[in-house]
Design a protein around this motif. Structure first.
Motif, PDB file in Angstrom:
ATOM      1  N   LEU A 165       0.806  -1.216   0.000  1.00  0.00           N
ATOM      2  CA  LEU A 165       0.000   0.000   0.000  1.00  0.00           C
ATOM      3  C   LEU A 165       0.839   1.264   0.000  1.00  0.00           C
ATOM      4  O   LEU A 165       0.309   2.357  -0.163  1.00  0.00           O
ATOM      5  N   LEU A 166       2.154   1.125   0.208  1.00  0.00           N
ATOM      6  CA  LEU A 166       3.039   2.276   0.293  1.00  0.00           C
ATOM      7  C   LEU A 166       4.105   2.188  -0.790  1.00  0.00           C
ATOM      8  O   LEU A 166       4.618   1.100  -1.077  1.00  0.00           O
ATOM      9  N   THR A 167       4.451   3.325  -1.369  1.00  0.00           N
ATOM     10  CA  THR A 167       5.545   3.348  -2.320  1.00  0.00           C
ATOM     11  C   THR A 167       6.874   3.262  -1.574  1.00  0.00           C
ATOM     12  O   THR A 167       6.943   3.464  -0.349  1.00  0.00           O
ATOM     13  N   ALA A 168       7.943   2.987  -2.313  1.00  0.00           N
ATOM     14  CA  ALA A 168       9.267   2.891  -1.701  1.00  0.00           C
ATOM     15  C   ALA A 168       9.658   4.209  -1.039  1.00  0.00           C
ATOM     16  O   ALA A 168      10.275   4.225   0.031  1.00  0.00           O
ATOM     17  N   MET A 169       9.278   5.340  -1.647  1.00  0.00           N
ATOM     18  CA  MET A 169       9.616   6.633  -1.064  1.00  0.00           C
ATOM     19  C   MET A 169       8.852   6.870   0.234  1.00  0.00           C
ATOM     20  O   MET A 169       9.391   7.433   1.195  1.00  0.00           O
ATOM     21  N   TRP A 175       9.101   7.315   6.155  1.00  0.00           N
ATOM     22  CA  TRP A 175       8.677   6.966   7.511  1.00  0.00           C
ATOM     23  C   TRP A 175       9.845   6.476   8.350  1.00  0.00           C
ATOM     24  O   TRP A 175       9.985   6.845   9.516  1.00  0.00           O
ATOM     25  N   ILE A 176      10.721   5.668   7.781  1.00  0.00           N
ATOM     26  CA  ILE A 176      11.860   5.146   8.545  1.00  0.00           C
ATOM     27  C   ILE A 176      12.795   6.284   8.951  1.00  0.00           C
ATOM     28  O   ILE A 176      13.284   6.338  10.093  1.00  0.00           O
ATOM     29  N   ARG A 177      13.044   7.227   8.043  1.00  0.00           N
ATOM     30  CA  ARG A 177      13.888   8.374   8.387  1.00  0.00           C
ATOM     31  C   ARG A 177      13.210   9.249   9.437  1.00  0.00           C
ATOM     32  O   ARG A 177      13.856   9.726  10.377  1.00  0.00           O
ATOM     33  N   TYR A 178      11.916   9.469   9.294  1.00  0.00           N
ATOM     34  CA  TYR A 178      11.169  10.288  10.254  1.00  0.00           C
ATOM     35  C   TYR A 178      11.180   9.632  11.631  1.00  0.00           C
ATOM     36  O   TYR A 178      11.365  10.308  12.651  1.00  0.00           O
ATOM     37  N   ARG A 179      11.005   8.307  11.662  1.00  0.00           N
ATOM     38  CA  ARG A 179      10.987   7.574  12.932  1.00  0.00           C
ATOM     39  C   ARG A 179      12.344   7.644  13.619  1.00  0.00           C
ATOM     40  O   ARG A 179      12.436   7.768  14.848  1.00  0.00           O
ATOM     41  N   ALA A 180      13.429   7.558  12.839  1.00  0.00           N
ATOM     42  CA  ALA A 180      14.768   7.611  13.428  1.00  0.00           C
ATOM     43  C   ALA A 180      15.093   9.003  13.964  1.00  0.00           C
ATOM     44  O   ALA A 180      15.824   9.136  14.955  1.00  0.00           O
ATOM     45  N   ARG A 181      14.549  10.030  13.326  1.00  0.00           N
ATOM     46  CA  ARG A 181      14.866  11.399  13.733  1.00  0.00           C
ATOM     47  C   ARG A 181      13.935  11.914  14.825  1.00  0.00           C
ATOM     48  O   ARG A 181      14.381  12.516  15.803  1.00  0.00           O
ATOM     49  N   ILE A 182      12.635  11.665  14.700  1.00  0.00           N
ATOM     50  CA  ILE A 182      11.641  12.218  15.624  1.00  0.00           C
ATOM     51  C   ILE A 182      11.325  11.254  16.759  1.00  0.00           C
ATOM     52  O   ILE A 182      11.108  11.656  17.904  1.00  0.00           O
ATOM     53  N   GLN A 218       0.692  12.261   9.714  1.00  0.00           N
ATOM     54  CA  GLN A 218       0.476  13.214   8.632  1.00  0.00           C
ATOM     55  C   GLN A 218       1.679  14.131   8.436  1.00  0.00           C
ATOM     56  O   GLN A 218       1.813  14.758   7.387  1.00  0.00           O
ATOM     57  N   GLY A 219       2.566  14.181   9.437  1.00  0.00           N
ATOM     58  CA  GLY A 219       3.764  14.992   9.311  1.00  0.00           C
ATOM     59  C   GLY A 219       4.892  14.304   8.576  1.00  0.00           C
ATOM     60  O   GLY A 219       5.934  14.923   8.312  1.00  0.00           O
ATOM     61  N   VAL A 220       4.739  13.025   8.220  1.00  0.00           N
ATOM     62  CA  VAL A 220       5.768  12.305   7.479  1.00  0.00           C
ATOM     63  C   VAL A 220       5.779  12.805   6.037  1.00  0.00           C
ATOM     64  O   VAL A 220       4.718  12.868   5.391  1.00  0.00           O
ATOM     65  N   PRO A 221       6.920  13.193   5.493  1.00  0.00           N
ATOM     66  CA  PRO A 221       6.973  13.663   4.101  1.00  0.00           C
ATOM     67  C   PRO A 221       6.416  12.618   3.138  1.00  0.00           C
ATOM     68  O   PRO A 221       6.775  11.442   3.188  1.00  0.00           O
ATOM     69  N   TRP A 267       3.320  11.612   3.070  1.00  0.00           N
ATOM     70  CA  TRP A 267       2.127  10.995   3.640  1.00  0.00           C
ATOM     71  C   TRP A 267       1.037  12.053   3.790  1.00  0.00           C
ATOM     72  O   TRP A 267       1.314  13.230   3.992  1.00  0.00           O
ATOM     73  N   ASP A 268      -0.210  11.596   3.716  1.00  0.00           N
ATOM     74  CA  ASP A 268      -1.354  12.438   4.014  1.00  0.00           C
ATOM     75  C   ASP A 268      -2.371  11.593   4.772  1.00  0.00           C
ATOM     76  O   ASP A 268      -2.140  10.418   5.066  1.00  0.00           O
ATOM     77  N   TRP A 269      -3.492  12.204   5.093  1.00  0.00           N
ATOM     78  CA  TRP A 269      -4.491  11.487   5.886  1.00  0.00           C
ATOM     79  C   TRP A 269      -5.057  10.291   5.129  1.00  0.00           C
ATOM     80  O   TRP A 269      -5.398   9.278   5.717  1.00  0.00           O
ATOM     81  N   GLN A 270      -5.139  10.375   3.795  1.00  0.00           N
ATOM     82  CA  GLN A 270      -5.629   9.255   3.002  1.00  0.00           C
ATOM     83  C   GLN A 270      -4.672   8.070   3.096  1.00  0.00           C
ATOM     84  O   GLN A 270      -5.091   6.915   3.194  1.00  0.00           O
ATOM     85  N   THR A 271      -3.367   8.342   3.095  1.00  0.00           N
ATOM     86  CA  THR A 271      -2.375   7.273   3.255  1.00  0.00           C
ATOM     87  C   THR A 271      -2.515   6.600   4.610  1.00  0.00           C
ATOM     88  O   THR A 271      -2.479   5.371   4.719  1.00  0.00           O
ATOM     89  N   VAL A 272      -2.696   7.409   5.650  1.00  0.00           N
ATOM     90  CA  VAL A 272      -2.848   6.860   7.003  1.00  0.00           C
ATOM     91  C   VAL A 272      -4.090   5.983   7.084  1.00  0.00           C
ATOM     92  O   VAL A 272      -4.062   4.868   7.633  1.00  0.00           O
TER      93      VAL A 272
END
Length: 670
Positions: free
Chosen positions: A80-84, A89-96, A106-109, A111-116
């Protein structure tokens, strides 16, 4: 003449009815079946891969994946998710840090609410269970037993079959809260008999608590890189969907489909530590094949029979005639968001396999074993993601696939894939995104893009330009072709959507009757208008109108159209669900056939091709007998009609039935 006028009036009436229905439309595509409604699969292998993916999604729905600890490969299993989006998400999780609320995502580059909302049924936000938690967890596992019986009056069996015309399946699955999974499946095709069992499949999968390390014993599939040397999982090119541009997923995955050939049978292990990942597997699999004798009285086979049919004594004699021995592995390293893997796979056969190298039979070789090596990579830099694989076989023949994805703007995404596969390259068990099935000699470039014009309107488009060096035996003349498509989506609300899709395909094929005949130009085009909407909280409706045209050389073109209307009853909190479809199809021949996904009982995937003139309807019923007992029933009726009158009765009515029961015991969590 009168019949033709009557037919034109009826066709116009159908189109008017469909256009009247296309007012407000349905929308949120969460379920797998809704996403598959826009995909066309044209062979059984692809349908079997979708079946396994459907089962996997259901397991994630019942035992959600921990988004805070999931690896890139585990997230790619959702499809359901593209490689990007995964890398973001992995970079965001490691940083935040870990997320504890859904709105944070929704703050993940990218991503939007539809993706969530799309992934939310299959993931959860918790801390990973460690060894202590695993040992203290007394929550029982979940047992599932599924039994299916199907039959059709259209089933044609050869003479002297050993069983009846029904298809039967028994599937058992177990999943524990601590990461232990097991499955056992028995299946009988039409014409086969339970008295002489034909196909059994089973596996045990054990996860090391607190780690992404797995042991898989039994039947499993192997996916490496971009599929140049091995890919036995789902492989679907769904138009401009960027998730299909790059192949991704676990390298070793438990096998859960009904196909009887495209899997491994043995032991596999996947492990990781810090930046390193590794996988290894060994397999011994008996295959069905026809043995021949060469001029030296040596036995050989041309190809493995993937049909899975063993209905007569003659077909059973071909069963287990060839044994495949396969071994392979992967060693990879991860640095931040970059990945590099070295892959290896080797296979040998109990008898030699004859490979016909094009274009002349003088190139024919007899393989007793085959080895492939490859290296695949993925790199992410900001809004750009690159990937690729380079492979070589034991004879030095090479193949290459690489591509990239780029977020040009907040509302614009694009991707490109380039492939170059040598004329004599021999894969062990490959499958790549190309025009020819499997991995065959071809060079091409594919472009895909998505433009979100507004919150309600989006445009998806793709184009594929390719060259096939030798389209047939005895010919050095290359064949070129181009395929393109565009899709307009209008989604005014979460309950309404409508899309218009136009696809064209220009290719070159051999003329009929002679391998030495000249190439002829083939042009195909199709236009589809599809809409679906929620009428209220209990009813959903979908309608489709599709027309296809195929022209071969200077011959008169073939045309065809397909119209259907579908009504679903799926209210929240009730035990009964229903699905009814009425469809009318008319084509000039097999060349203008049209594929349409059909809903079925759970895990029964169907992408039939329709040709000729016919009216078809089916009814699906789902009754949740109790909290842990569910029954499915399907009845389909098809009436073939002539091209002059809808009232002329000259062909029999074809009916098919399916009955399925599922029992669930215990509970589980992940």
């Amino acid at each position: 003449m009168v019949g033709q006028k009557k037919q034109s009036m009826i066709r116009a009436l159908w189109l008017v009815i469909l256009m009247v229905c296309l007012v407000p439309v349905y929308a949120q595509i969460e379920e797998l079946e809704d996403r598959l409604a826009g995909v066309d699969l044209e062979n059984l292998t692809q349908a079997e891969g979708v079946e396994g993916y459907q089962i996997r999604l259901e397991q994630y729905r019942k035992h959600p994946l921990n988004l805070n600890r999931a690896t890139a490969e585990e997230l790619s299993e959702l499809g359901l998710l593209t490689a990007m989006q995964i890398e973001s998400w992995i970079r965001y999780r490691a940083r935040i840090g870990m997320a504890d609320q859904w709105y944070v995502l929704q703050g993940v580059p990218g991503w939007d609410w539809q993706t969530v909302q799309q992934i939310r049924p299959y993931v959860q936000l918790i801390r990973q269970v460690d060894w202590k938690g695993f040992l203290q967890n007394n929550e029982p596992g979940k047992h599932t037993l599924l039994i299916r019986w199907s039959t059709s009056s259209a089933t044609q069996l050869p003479e002297r079959t050993i069983g009846d015309a029904s298809q039967q399946l028994v599937r058992y699955q177990y999943q524990s809260a601590g990461g232990i999974e097991a499955g056992l499946m028995m299946e009988k095709d039409p014409g086969e008999s339970w008295r002489r069992p034909d196909f059994f499949s089973g596996y045990i999968r054990i996860q090391v608590p607190g780690r992404a390390n797995y042991w898989t014993i039994g039947d499993y599939t192997v996916q490496m890189g971009q599929g140049l040397i091995a890919w036995q999982g789902m492989s679907v090119a769904s138009g401009s969907d960027l998730t299909s541009l790059k192949k991704q997923g676990r390298m070793i995955r438990a096998y859960q489909s009904v196909g009887e050939s495209r899997f491994m049978r043995g032991v596999g292990y996947s492990g990781s530590k810090q930046r390193w990942v590794w996988d290894a597997f060994v397999s011994r699999q008996a295959q069905t094949a026809v043995l021949h004798t060469d001029r030296n009285n040596e036995l050989f086979f041309r190809s493995v029979d993937e049909s899975g049919y063993h209905r007569t004594e003659a077909e059973r004699l071909r069963k287990d005639e060839v044994t495949e021995y396969t071994a392979g592995g992967r060693l990879g390293i991860r640095t931040n968001s970059d990945r590099l893997n070295l892959n290896f796979i080797a296979r040998s056969w109990s008898h030699s396999q004859m490979k016909l190298h094009e274009p002349v039979y003088a190139d024919t070789i007899y393989l007793r074993s085959l080895i492939n090596l490859s290296a695949d990579y993925s790199v992410t830099r900001g809004n750009w993601h690159g990937f690729g694989e380079c492979a070589v076989d034991v004879y030095g023949n090479r193949a290459l696939v690489f591509g990239s994805m780029l977020v040009l703007h907040r509302s614009v995404e694009a991707g490109v894939q380039v492939r170059w596969i040598g004329r004599q390259y021999q894969p062990v068990s490959g499958e790549v995104l190309q025009q020819r099935s499997g991995v065959a000699a071809e060079q091409g470039i594919r472009l895909q893009a998505r433009w979100q014009l507004t919150s309600r309107v989006s445009i998806d488009l793709y184009g594929d330009l390719y060259r096939i060096p030798t389209p047939h035996f005895f010919s050095e003349i290359p064949s070129v072709g181009a395929q393109s498509g565009i899709r307009f989506l209008y989604q005014p609300s979460k309950q309404r959507s409508i899309y218009l899709r136009v696809v064209t395909d220009d290719s070159e094929e051999r003329g009929a009757g002679n391998w030495l005949s000249a190439l002829v130009h083939v042009r195909q085009s199709s236009i589809r208008l599809h809409a679906q909407w929620d009428i209220n909280t209990g009813f959903q409706m979908a309608v489709r109108a599709e027309k296809k045209r195929r022209a071969v050389g200077h011959e008169p073109p073939e045309t065809g159209f397909l119209n259907y209307a579908e009504l679903r009853y799926d209210p929240i909190g009730t035990r009964l669900k229903a699905d009814l479809r009425l469809m009318w199809v008319q084509t000039d021949g097999w060349g203008s056939r049209i594929y349409a996904y059909e809903r079925n009982v759970l895990h029964q995937v169907g992408f039939p091709a329709f040709s000729g003139s016919l009216i078809r309807t089916y009814l699906n019923l789902t009754w949740q007998w109790s909290q842990n007992r569910t029954v499915w029933f399907r009845w389909a009726v098809q009436k073939n009609i002539d091209n002059q009158s809808l009232n002329k009765d000259f062909s029999p009515i074809v009916q098919s039935f399916s009955l399925q029961f599922r029992l669930e015991l215990g509970s589980g969590g992940r």
